[in-house]
Design an enzyme around this catalytic site. Structure first.
Site, PDB file in Angstrom:
ATOM      1  N   GLY A   1       0.828  -1.197   0.000  1.00 14.67           N
ATOM      2  CA  GLY A   1       0.000   0.000   0.000  1.00 14.67           C
ATOM      3  C   GLY A   1       0.861   1.244   0.000  1.00 14.67           C
ATOM      4  N   CYS A   2       0.265   2.366  -0.383  1.00 19.66           N
ATOM      5  CA  CYS A   2       1.027   3.612  -0.481  1.00 19.66           C
ATOM      6  C   CYS A   2       1.465   4.117   0.893  1.00 19.66           C
ATOM      7  CB  CYS A   2       0.216   4.674  -1.214  1.00 19.66           C
ATOM      8  SG  CYS A   2      -1.467   4.892  -0.597  1.00 19.66           S
TER       9      CYS A   2
END
Length: 332
Positions: free
Chosen positions: A145-146
């Site tokens: 995920g970012c």
């Protein structure tokens, strides 16, 4: 020899960014891009910035279109990638999944996302700087995920010395996806910074998963916020240490940890404008009376998504991980 790649879910921000970056990759050719709702439409008519670069049309996400592909990227919402990944692997196609479907163990995923995971396959977590050797042998890589990318990279080198860490993260609105909502509506976000899912964001579990191996007792707190900009994640990590270390010692720990990591840069200060459009993660370190503060900056669409996916593909294929990504950020 040029390798053929396919993108499942090419209509969103991460799909468009994948196409932009893959166009200049010296070893690959994009041969198929899928979208259920846009099948038959020219790719460039959705991604107008790519006019003149692609003459492909979106197609339905059917396996027959991937027969000549060596690698596929699944850039779809969580719950969707699991419909395609096992089929792709079965016919020998390597996969980099940009959804959340393979980042967590099956039981944790089902608890966190509230979905039954059909067709679960064990994947390597694709934070290249931590798992390069495993990625090199993998057929399925779960792109991080970012938020976890910025958080984990900011703290991993010092985690074994830490009692607890508090992450304060601010993201550009592209992290919410291409579909407009009340939350992303301009008047609701303009001139504002909005905390959301303050204590229960799903990315928390990825962060804990990756930091616990360094220190099983580390306590982690994480709060995400959105600011009215398009790109970037700025992460301020408040790290409370078990022992007193000088700033010089801390800097040396980080330098040693990231010695062979081209895309991590230690800076005296960081700004989102210093990494925009690039695959770099910049980190600045500060020592206070009661804690260490590590500030990291990434472009959420590049190092936080599509760029990191290409970096993972490069490692999976045994190529230089900089291929297609070795260019300076945009500034200002």
């Amino acid at each position: 020899m040029t390798m053929k790649v396919g993108v499942i879910g090419g209509s969103g921000y991460t799909g468009g960014e994948l196409l932009r970056l893959l166009y200049n990759h010296p070893k690959v050719e994009v041969s198929v891009v899928t979208s259920r709702k846009l099948a038959g439409k020219d790719v460039w008519k959705v991604h107008r910035h790519l006019k003149g670069f692609y003459d492909l049309k979106f197609v339905e996400p059917e396996m027959k279109y991937f027969e000549e592909c060596d690698v596929a990227f699944t850039a779809v919402p969580h719950g969707e990638a699991m419909k395609y990944v096992p089929q792709l692997l079965e016919v020998g196609i390597k996969v980099v999944d940009l959804s959340a479907d393979y980042r967590l163990p099956k039981d944790v995923y089902e608890k966190v996302y509230g979905l039954k995971h059909e067709g679960y396959v064990e994947a390597v977590y694709g934070l290249t700087e931590l798992h390069r050797d495993e990625i090199a042998k993998a057929n399925l890589v779960a792109n991080p995920g970012c938020y976890p990318t910025g958080c984990i990279l900011a703290v991993a080198p010092i985690a074994k010395y830490a009692e607890r860490v508090v992450f304060d993260c601010k993201s550009g609105i592209t992290g919410a996806g291409v579909k407009p909502t009340e939350f992303t509506h301009y008047p609701n976000l303009h001139e504002s910074v909005v905390p959301y899912k303050v204590t229960n964001h799903r990315h928390y579990y990825e962060i804990v998963q990756e930091l616990k191996p360094f220190n099983s007792e580390i306590a982690v707190s994480f709060t995400p916020q959105v600011f009215p900009g398009s790109r970037g994640i700025l992460t301020t990590s408040h790290i409370f240490l078990k022992e007193n270390l000088s700033l010089e010692e801390i800097v040396r720990i980080y330098e040693d940890f990231y010695r062979d990591c081209y895309f991590v840069r230690l800076q005296d200060e960081v700004r989102l404008s210093y990494v925009r459009g690039s695959n770099f993660c910049d980190i600045a370190l500060f020592k206070g009376e009661d804690r260490i503060v590590a500030v990291s900056a990434i472009d959420n669409l590049v190092k936080g998504a599509s760029g990191q996916a290409i970096q993972n593909m490069n490692v999976m294929m045994g190529w230089d991980e900089k291929l297609g990504l070795d260019f300076p950020p945009l500034f200002p």
